[in-house]
Design a protein around this motif. Sequence first.
Motif, PDB file in Angstrom:
ATOM      1  N   ALA A  96      40.084  42.512  39.288  1.00  0.00           N
ATOM      2  CA  ALA A  96      40.408  41.084  39.242  1.00  0.00           C
ATOM      3  C   ALA A  96      41.556  40.822  40.215  1.00  0.00           C
ATOM      4  O   ALA A  96      42.200  41.753  40.716  1.00  0.00           O
ATOM      5  N   LEU A  97      41.809  39.547  40.465  1.00  0.00           N
ATOM      6  CA  LEU A  97      42.893  39.126  41.348  1.00  0.00           C
ATOM      7  C   LEU A  97      43.864  38.235  40.575  1.00  0.00           C
ATOM      8  O   LEU A  97      43.496  37.616  39.573  1.00  0.00           O
ATOM      9  N   PRO A 110      43.694  32.167  46.065  1.00  0.00           N
ATOM     10  CA  PRO A 110      43.048  33.228  45.290  1.00  0.00           C
ATOM     11  C   PRO A 110      41.709  32.815  44.687  1.00  0.00           C
ATOM     12  O   PRO A 110      40.813  33.649  44.531  1.00  0.00           O
ATOM     13  N   GLY A 114      38.495  34.910  45.311  1.00  0.00           N
ATOM     14  CA  GLY A 114      37.744  35.427  44.174  1.00  0.00           C
ATOM     15  C   GLY A 114      36.285  35.028  44.229  1.00  0.00           C
ATOM     16  O   GLY A 114      35.391  35.838  43.973  1.00  0.00           O
ATOM     17  N   LEU A 119      35.144  38.457  42.499  1.00  0.00           N
ATOM     18  CA  LEU A 119      36.128  39.017  41.571  1.00  0.00           C
ATOM     19  C   LEU A 119      36.715  37.908  40.710  1.00  0.00           C
ATOM     20  O   LEU A 119      37.007  36.818  41.207  1.00  0.00           O
ATOM     21  N   VAL A 121      39.493  35.739  38.790  1.00  0.00           N
ATOM     22  CA  VAL A 121      40.880  35.403  39.089  1.00  0.00           C
ATOM     23  C   VAL A 121      41.599  35.158  37.771  1.00  0.00           C
ATOM     24  O   VAL A 121      41.180  34.306  36.974  1.00  0.00           O
TER      25      VAL A 121
END
Length: 359
Positions: A96-97, A110, A114, A119, A121
Amino acid sequence: MRIGLPDVPALERGVSLLGSGGGGDTVTGAALLRNRLAAGHRVALTPVGELGADAQVVPIGVVGATAVFAEKLPSGAEFGAAIAAIERWTARRADALVSIEVGGLNGVLPLVVGGRLGLPVADADLSGRGVPRLNQLSVAAAGKGLTPAALAEPGGQVLVLAEATAAELERTARAFLAGSGGWAVLALAPISAGELPSCAITGSMSSAVSLGRQALSVGERSGAEELAAATGGRVIGLGRVVEVSRRPGPGEHGRTGFARGSATILDHRSRSLLRLEMENEYLFAMRDGEPVASTPDVLAVLDRRTGVPIACDVVRQGVEVTVLQLPAAEFWTDPRRLPVLEPRAFGIDCDPILMEARR
């Protein structure tokens, strides 16, 4: 929380307010996010509690002269390159971010990244507002290291710093940026999702959307007090900017420091002078020489006609403005962390003056 096209204006307004006059241009970031959503990509914020405790969350953001960002747009590869460098160095896959800074441009990017990389967020960030220095990120304030860290610039160069203090990382990043066109993507050491609540500001991204939605709901024709009531802040100034001065800030070891300056507003209500001290962000406010508000609370200067936040680098003499004080995230009002963002951290010899203390 699913982010759709109707949510973008609220997100942009919220992160602009939390930038406290800094954080970079949000217009370009919002345009990139709209393009991503219009292309059919799913963009969402994931509550930290819904990530597995062992999930590896990589902090990302843009550092440097974010004003140049709109002139030298990213290809998109910079983000993937920085994250991939961290994955290689740590031998851990990014699950994850998380944004390094909810205030300004990094409150939007982000989500773009993402959606592009597939991914999740995390609904969190590492600052809760705009901050000028890497040693003022929440992970540093909580005593965690920032390295290994990766910097990826638009020309394709990627720099990995294996070990360094936050101050050393700051110096290295500045040197890298000087030869890379002004901005770069920064990815920091992964943080397990189970650790995030102790070293990040959780819920901050969705809170930014809510803040922006509340601000926009007031409308352009409503008064300053209505705006303050809607956003949970207070009005500390309402008038015309009569003077803006800019000067170099103090440096260290012969290096130039951050730009400093001040903006003075003639308050139409009291005929007093409100002076705002700034260093990338608005940090401190005095009325006729008496301190009235300070960091880590957010000080937002808004165009009085439109309600659009005005950044430190573009505030000009003659503009009619509303100055709001918004409460700091609870993370920063903790006495153990308050010194990191209090006025003395910026060389202003004054105790913090926060909304929390006035209640």
